[in-house]
Design a protein around this motif. Sequence first.
Motif, PDB file in Angstrom:
ATOM      1  N   PRO A  42       0.813  -1.222   0.000  1.00 29.84           N
ATOM      2  CA  PRO A  42       0.000   0.000   0.000  1.00 29.84           C
ATOM      3  C   PRO A  42       0.847   1.274   0.000  1.00 29.84           C
ATOM      4  O   PRO A  42       1.930   1.314   0.575  1.00 29.84           O
ATOM      5  CB  PRO A  42      -0.806  -0.105   1.296  1.00 29.84           C
ATOM      6  CG  PRO A  42      -0.036  -1.042   2.158  1.00 29.84           C
ATOM      7  CD  PRO A  42       0.693  -1.980   1.237  1.00 29.84           C
ATOM      8  N   LEU A  43       0.329   2.274  -0.672  1.00 32.77           N
ATOM      9  CA  LEU A  43       0.957   3.601  -0.678  1.00 32.77           C
ATOM     10  C   LEU A  43       0.330   4.457   0.407  1.00 32.77           C
ATOM     11  O   LEU A  43      -0.875   4.355   0.647  1.00 32.77           O
ATOM     12  CB  LEU A  43       0.709   4.307  -2.019  1.00 32.77           C
ATOM     13  CG  LEU A  43       1.343   3.728  -3.263  1.00 32.77           C
ATOM     14  CD1 LEU A  43       0.866   4.507  -4.481  1.00 32.77           C
ATOM     15  CD2 LEU A  43       2.841   3.767  -3.156  1.00 32.77           C
ATOM     16  N   PRO A  44       1.105   5.309   1.023  1.00 35.79           N
ATOM     17  CA  PRO A  44       0.476   6.258   1.952  1.00 35.79           C
ATOM     18  C   PRO A  44      -0.335   7.285   1.161  1.00 35.79           C
ATOM     19  O   PRO A  44       0.018   7.629   0.035  1.00 35.79           O
ATOM     20  CB  PRO A  44       1.665   6.905   2.657  1.00 35.79           C
ATOM     21  CG  PRO A  44       2.821   6.719   1.732  1.00 35.79           C
ATOM     22  CD  PRO A  44       2.552   5.471   0.953  1.00 35.79           C
ATOM     23  N   LYS A  45      -1.418   7.724   1.756  1.00 32.71           N
ATOM     24  CA  LYS A  45      -2.193   8.799   1.125  1.00 32.71           C
ATOM     25  C   LYS A  45      -1.360  10.068   1.115  1.00 32.71           C
ATOM     26  O   LYS A  45      -0.526  10.276   1.989  1.00 32.71           O
ATOM     27  CB  LYS A  45      -3.474   9.063   1.924  1.00 32.71           C
ATOM     28  CG  LYS A  45      -4.619   8.135   1.603  1.00 32.71           C
ATOM     29  CD  LYS A  45      -5.839   8.490   2.418  1.00 32.71           C
ATOM     30  CE  LYS A  45      -6.314   9.899   2.078  1.00 32.71           C
ATOM     31  NZ  LYS A  45      -7.576  10.239   2.738  1.00 32.71           N
ATOM     32  N   LEU A  46      -1.620  10.917   0.150  1.00 34.45           N
ATOM     33  CA  LEU A  46      -1.003  12.237   0.189  1.00 34.45           C
ATOM     34  C   LEU A  46      -1.594  12.992   1.379  1.00 34.45           C
ATOM     35  O   LEU A  46      -2.783  12.837   1.687  1.00 34.45           O
ATOM     36  CB  LEU A  46      -1.273  13.007  -1.106  1.00 34.45           C
ATOM     37  CG  LEU A  46      -0.549  12.490  -2.349  1.00 34.45           C
ATOM     38  CD1 LEU A  46      -1.029  13.232  -3.593  1.00 34.45           C
ATOM     39  CD2 LEU A  46       0.952  12.621  -2.207  1.00 34.45           C
ATOM     40  N   PRO A  47      -0.789  13.791   2.054  1.00 34.68           N
ATOM     41  CA  PRO A  47      -1.313  14.539   3.208  1.00 34.68           C
ATOM     42  C   PRO A  47      -2.509  15.416   2.816  1.00 34.68           C
ATOM     43  O   PRO A  47      -2.593  15.913   1.688  1.00 34.68           O
ATOM     44  CB  PRO A  47      -0.129  15.396   3.646  1.00 34.68           C
ATOM     45  CG  PRO A  47       1.075  14.616   3.199  1.00 34.68           C
ATOM     46  CD  PRO A  47       0.652  13.989   1.886  1.00 34.68           C
ATOM     47  N   ASN A  48      -3.414  15.605   3.744  1.00 34.94           N
ATOM     48  CA  ASN A  48      -4.639  16.368   3.492  1.00 34.94           C
ATOM     49  C   ASN A  48      -4.383  17.839   3.207  1.00 34.94           C
ATOM     50  O   ASN A  48      -5.228  18.509   2.631  1.00 34.94           O
ATOM     51  CB  ASN A  48      -5.585  16.231   4.687  1.00 34.94           C
ATOM     52  CG  ASN A  48      -6.087  14.818   4.848  1.00 34.94           C
ATOM     53  OD1 ASN A  48      -6.276  14.096   3.872  1.00 34.94           O
ATOM     54  ND2 ASN A  48      -6.283  14.399   6.093  1.00 34.94           N
ATOM     55  N   ASN A  49      -3.213  18.354   3.616  1.00 34.20           N
ATOM     56  CA  ASN A  49      -2.934  19.772   3.410  1.00 34.20           C
ATOM     57  C   ASN A  49      -2.462  20.099   1.992  1.00 34.20           C
ATOM     58  O   ASN A  49      -2.270  21.264   1.668  1.00 34.20           O
ATOM     59  CB  ASN A  49      -1.901  20.266   4.432  1.00 34.20           C
ATOM     60  CG  ASN A  49      -0.542  19.622   4.252  1.00 34.20           C
ATOM     61  OD1 ASN A  49      -0.428  18.407   4.113  1.00 34.20           O
ATOM     62  ND2 ASN A  49       0.500  20.427   4.252  1.00 34.20           N
ATOM     63  N   TYR A  50      -2.289  19.105   1.142  1.00 29.44           N
ATOM     64  CA  TYR A  50      -1.854  19.374  -0.238  1.00 29.44           C
ATOM     65  C   TYR A  50      -2.983  20.056  -1.010  1.00 29.44           C
ATOM     66  O   TYR A  50      -4.134  19.605  -0.987  1.00 29.44           O
ATOM     67  CB  TYR A  50      -1.510  18.087  -0.970  1.00 29.44           C
ATOM     68  CG  TYR A  50      -0.143  17.506  -0.679  1.00 29.44           C
ATOM     69  CD1 TYR A  50       0.509  17.713   0.527  1.00 29.44           C
ATOM     70  CD2 TYR A  50       0.505  16.729  -1.631  1.00 29.44           C
ATOM     71  CE1 TYR A  50       1.745  17.174   0.784  1.00 29.44           C
ATOM     72  CE2 TYR A  50       1.747  16.171  -1.381  1.00 29.44           C
ATOM     73  CZ  TYR A  50       2.363  16.399  -0.169  1.00 29.44           C
ATOM     74  OH  TYR A  50       3.591  15.857   0.076  1.00 29.44           O
ATOM     75  N   ALA A  51      -2.635  21.120  -1.702  1.00 26.79           N
ATOM     76  CA  ALA A  51      -3.595  21.784  -2.593  1.00 26.79           C
ATOM     77  C   ALA A  51      -3.857  20.872  -3.795  1.00 26.79           C
ATOM     78  O   ALA A  51      -3.021  20.021  -4.124  1.00 26.79           O
ATOM     79  CB  ALA A  51      -3.026  23.124  -3.055  1.00 26.79           C
ATOM     80  N   PRO A  52      -4.991  21.038  -4.459  1.00 27.94           N
ATOM     81  CA  PRO A  52      -5.284  20.188  -5.626  1.00 27.94           C
ATOM     82  C   PRO A  52      -4.165  20.211  -6.675  1.00 27.94           C
ATOM     83  O   PRO A  52      -3.820  19.161  -7.223  1.00 27.94           O
ATOM     84  CB  PRO A  52      -6.588  20.775  -6.179  1.00 27.94           C
ATOM     85  CG  PRO A  52      -7.258  21.361  -4.976  1.00 27.94           C
ATOM     86  CD  PRO A  52      -6.135  21.902  -4.130  1.00 27.94           C
ATOM     87  N   TRP A  53      -3.581  21.381  -6.932  1.00 30.78           N
ATOM     88  CA  TRP A  53      -2.511  21.443  -7.929  1.00 30.78           C
ATOM     89  C   TRP A  53      -1.276  20.676  -7.459  1.00 30.78           C
ATOM     90  O   TRP A  53      -0.548  20.092  -8.272  1.00 30.78           O
ATOM     91  CB  TRP A  53      -2.153  22.895  -8.281  1.00 30.78           C
ATOM     92  CG  TRP A  53      -1.487  23.672  -7.179  1.00 30.78           C
ATOM     93  CD1 TRP A  53      -2.086  24.455  -6.241  1.00 30.78           C
ATOM     94  CD2 TRP A  53      -0.079  23.733  -6.897  1.00 30.78           C
ATOM     95  NE1 TRP A  53      -1.147  24.997  -5.393  1.00 30.78           N
ATOM     96  CE2 TRP A  53       0.098  24.574  -5.772  1.00 30.78           C
ATOM     97  CE3 TRP A  53       1.047  23.167  -7.488  1.00 30.78           C
ATOM     98  CZ2 TRP A  53       1.345  24.854  -5.232  1.00 30.78           C
ATOM     99  CZ3 TRP A  53       2.299  23.442  -6.943  1.00 30.78           C
ATOM    100  CH2 TRP A  53       2.437  24.278  -5.828  1.00 30.78           C
ATOM    101  N   GLU A  54      -1.036  20.639  -6.135  1.00 31.80           N
ATOM    102  CA  GLU A  54       0.114  19.892  -5.612  1.00 31.80           C
ATOM    103  C   GLU A  54      -0.116  18.386  -5.764  1.00 31.80           C
ATOM    104  O   GLU A  54       0.814  17.634  -6.060  1.00 31.80           O
ATOM    105  CB  GLU A  54       0.344  20.224  -4.138  1.00 31.80           C
ATOM    106  CG  GLU A  54       0.894  21.624  -3.921  1.00 31.80           C
ATOM    107  CD  GLU A  54       0.986  21.997  -2.462  1.00 31.80           C
ATOM    108  OE1 GLU A  54       2.072  22.458  -2.054  1.00 31.80           O
ATOM    109  OE2 GLU A  54      -0.026  21.829  -1.723  1.00 31.80           O
ATOM    110  N   ARG A  55      -1.349  17.955  -5.582  1.00 33.02           N
ATOM    111  CA  ARG A  55      -1.680  16.541  -5.755  1.00 33.02           C
ATOM    112  C   ARG A  55      -1.461  16.121  -7.211  1.00 33.02           C
ATOM    113  O   ARG A  55      -0.884  15.074  -7.485  1.00 33.02           O
ATOM    114  CB  ARG A  55      -3.125  16.267  -5.350  1.00 33.02           C
ATOM    115  CG  ARG A  55      -3.366  16.394  -3.877  1.00 33.02           C
ATOM    116  CD  ARG A  55      -4.865  16.230  -3.524  1.00 33.02           C
ATOM    117  NE  ARG A  55      -5.020  16.311  -2.103  1.00 33.02           N
ATOM    118  CZ  ARG A  55      -4.766  15.322  -1.257  1.00 33.02           C
ATOM    119  NH1 ARG A  55      -4.362  14.162  -1.715  1.00 33.02           N
ATOM    120  NH2 ARG A  55      -4.910  15.492   0.027  1.00 33.02           N
TER     121      ARG A  55
END
Length: 185
Positions: free
Chosen positions: A71-84
């Motif tokens: 499994p991959l860790p989720k991207l942190p919730n504080n990432y902006a949509p463009w950062e994701r």
Amino acid sequence: MQIENPKRYSLGAMIFHWLIAVLVIVNWRIAESAEHLEGAAKGAVFANHKALGMLILALTLGRLAWRFAHPLPKLPNNYAPWERILARTTHVLFYLLLVGLPLGGWLASSLVERPIDFFGLFTIPVLPVGMNTDLGGTIFDFHKTAGTIMIYLIALHILGALKHTFVDKDLGIFRMLPFGGKARQ
């Protein structure tokens, strides 16, 4: 595959990541050092570059297999949509280049009928594509350009990790390290 829990990558993913990263940078430096050489000296340096490229290809295929099984860790919730989007795009481009660069180098070497000596251990034969020095040269040119793109992508990746760690303070770099701060979810 993603699940909610892990905040860090698995140890196997970390080992693949750092080993491949170091080998890519070493291989880039090997290629750069050969640029001003001539004849047999240039060929010897590029022989190491080609062998290391094939090792990077094998490790990348191993990393991809590992990635699909862990499994991959989720991207942190504080990432902006463009950062994701940028993070995912960067990772896809890395994988395309980590597979495409060695395959392109192998194809170009095959087109000029030069098998790849794997550090004196064995020889990787040419692909059954026939001789075409013009096409081989063109592919070598694309290979060099793609290698430069890889270096810029590495710089972008490092800047992103540093930004998330020291500016956003989400300790993003520790997602790929087995020690240190607690990466944010």
